[in-house]
Design a protein around this motif. Structure first.
Motif, short mmCIF file in Angstrom:
data_model
loop_
_atom_site.label_atom_id
_atom_site.label_comp_id
_atom_site.label_asym_id
_atom_site.label_seq_id
_atom_site.Cartn_x
_atom_site.Cartn_y
_atom_site.Cartn_z
N ASN A 105 0.95 -1.37 -0.34
CA ASN A 105 -0.38 0.08 -0.21
C ASN A 105 0.75 1.04 -0.39
O ASN A 105 0.79 1.75 -0.48
N HIS A 147 -3.17 4.81 -4.78
CA HIS A 147 -4.34 4.66 -4.27
C HIS A 147 -5.10 5.90 -3.82
O HIS A 147 -5.70 6.38 -2.90
N LEU A 148 -3.81 7.37 -3.72
CA LEU A 148 -3.90 8.21 -3.10
C LEU A 148 -5.40 9.08 -3.19
O LEU A 148 -6.14 9.69 -2.54
N HIS A 154 -6.97 8.05 -0.56
CA HIS A 154 -7.69 9.45 0.71
C HIS A 154 -8.11 10.50 0.48
O HIS A 154 -7.74 11.67 -0.05
N ASP A 193 -5.94 4.42 5.42
CA ASP A 193 -4.69 2.94 5.66
C ASP A 193 -5.29 1.96 6.04
O ASP A 193 -5.21 1.38 4.77
#
Ligand code: FES
Ligand SMILES: [Fe+2]
Length: 375
Positions: free
Chosen positions: A200, A206-207, A211, A331
């Protein structure tokens, strides 16, 4: 060869352009975890945290590395040392957690050790003719400091940290990583496999989504650079913008030029030290498996000393900590969902994005380690 190791060998034999995520078995197999402990955690350097958290004589921290209880402390000569955390009498563990100790007193019968590991005293041992105090000392464990980080290894042969990580030092020389101070350190335990959390960290793909509540809006996929990894680490970079001032190089920082002043490095130092290094602050995770389905997490961070003389230094630390706590919650949600998903019958690994190059390199590293003959 066990199934998970064979499946991983097949998985990593594919070129990056066609690669898929690692197979579920490498996260869920108990046999595979045993191999990781023997061939990775018992062999490589493991990061304990920052040296400035062990600043004074007697400051100590404890850990369990591949099943071995270890103390890391600063001795009276000011040297960082690691030694066995197992009493030489009837083998109780000695210290727990973190703290400061003038000596190491066993909680069972009070055999007492000096900070250099020698035995200072043992009650009621004068009548055993075989006992000689000077025969006893806690065995040392290799311990090295590099750019403010403290590493230990159970291996006698692992090459020195500074040699293994010379390329990292070169890449980020202008950040002056030794010049960052830790302002917090915590331990956590999440319900996911250690590699899920490591992976991760290795991709910023994935940000924007995971997030979206925090730093997602600061992160643009087309500004991420993901070069091929090296033997001992991988990395990628992202750019942040002025809206997060503490991520920028401080005005007094004349070492950094142009876009470097807003470049964040995401360094994954194998096996399990993950560092986010911005010109203004840093944070890190140091990970150890706790069964296949849990990960023990050391979570720390702080600011570049360039910021320490500002009037709002304290406010900056507090802002940083709030931000990182919020990022962490996101996360945790994402990595625990991944573990749940990959443990299910329907789980099958999909193709990797070009932004997941570090994940591909990590899989190659894991595979190379666990296929070694003594694994
Ligand atoms: S086991 Fe440590 S003093 Fe007895
Ligand atoms: Fe994240």
């Amino acid at each position: 060869m066990q199934d998970a190791a064979r499946e991983l060998a097949e998985n990593v034999a594919v070129a990056f352009e066609r690669a898929r995520a690692m197979p579920p078995s490498v996260y869920t197999s108990e046999d595979f975890l045993a191999r990781e402990l023997n061939s990775i955690f018992a062999k490589d350097w493991f990061c304990v945290g920052r040296a400035d958290a062990l600043a004074n004589p007697g400051d100590f921290t404890t850990l369990e590395l591949a099943g071995q209880p270890i103390i890391v402390l600063r001795d009276n000569a000011g040297t960082l040392k690691a030694m066995s955390n197992v009493c030489r009498h009837r083998m109780s563990t000695l210290l727990e957690g973190r703290g400061n100790a003038r000596s190491i007193v066993c909680p069972y019968h009070a055999w007492t050790y000096n900070l250099d590991g020698t035995l200072r005293g043992a009650p009621a041992m004068t009548r055993n003719a075989g006992f000689c105090k000077s025969d006893y000392r806690l065995p040392e464990v290799r311990c090295q400091e590099w750019l403010g980080w403290v590493f230990v290894t159970l291996s006698a042969d692992a090459p020195d940290v500074a040699d293994q990580l010379a390329k990292v030092a070169e890449l980020i020389a202008d950040y002056d990583m030794a010049n960052y101070s830790q302002t917090f350190f915590e331990t956590h335990n999440w319900n996911t496999n250690w590699k899920v959390l490591a992976e991760n960290f290795m991709e910023s793909y994935h940000l924007p989504v995971c997030h979206s509540g925090t730093i997602g809006g600061l992160s643009k996929l087309d500004e991420m650079i993901c070069p091929p990894g090296e033997d001992a680490f991988n990395y990628h970079t992202i750019l942040k913008d002025e809206s997060l001032r503490i991520a920028m190089a401080h005005p007094s920082n004349t070492r950094m030029k142009g876009d470097r002043r807003r470049t964040t490095y995401l360094l994954a130092i194998y096996p399990s030290l993950m560092i986010t290094l911005t010109p203004g602050y840093f944070w890190y995770l140091t990970l150890h498996p706790d069964g296949v389905d849990h990960v023990r997490i050391g979570f720390g961070g702080g600011m570049s000393n360039d910021y320490s003389h500002d009037d709002d230094a304290q406010a900056n630390f507090e802002q940083l900590k709030r931000l990182l706590d919020d990022v962490n919650v996101e996360d945790k949600g994402c990595t625990e969902k991944v573990y749940k998903g990959l443990s299910s019958n329907g789980a099958a690994p999909g193709h990797l994005s070009h932004l997941e190059r570090p994940n591909y390199d990590f899989a190659q590293y894991i595979n190379a380690r666990i296929q070694t003959p003594d694994a």
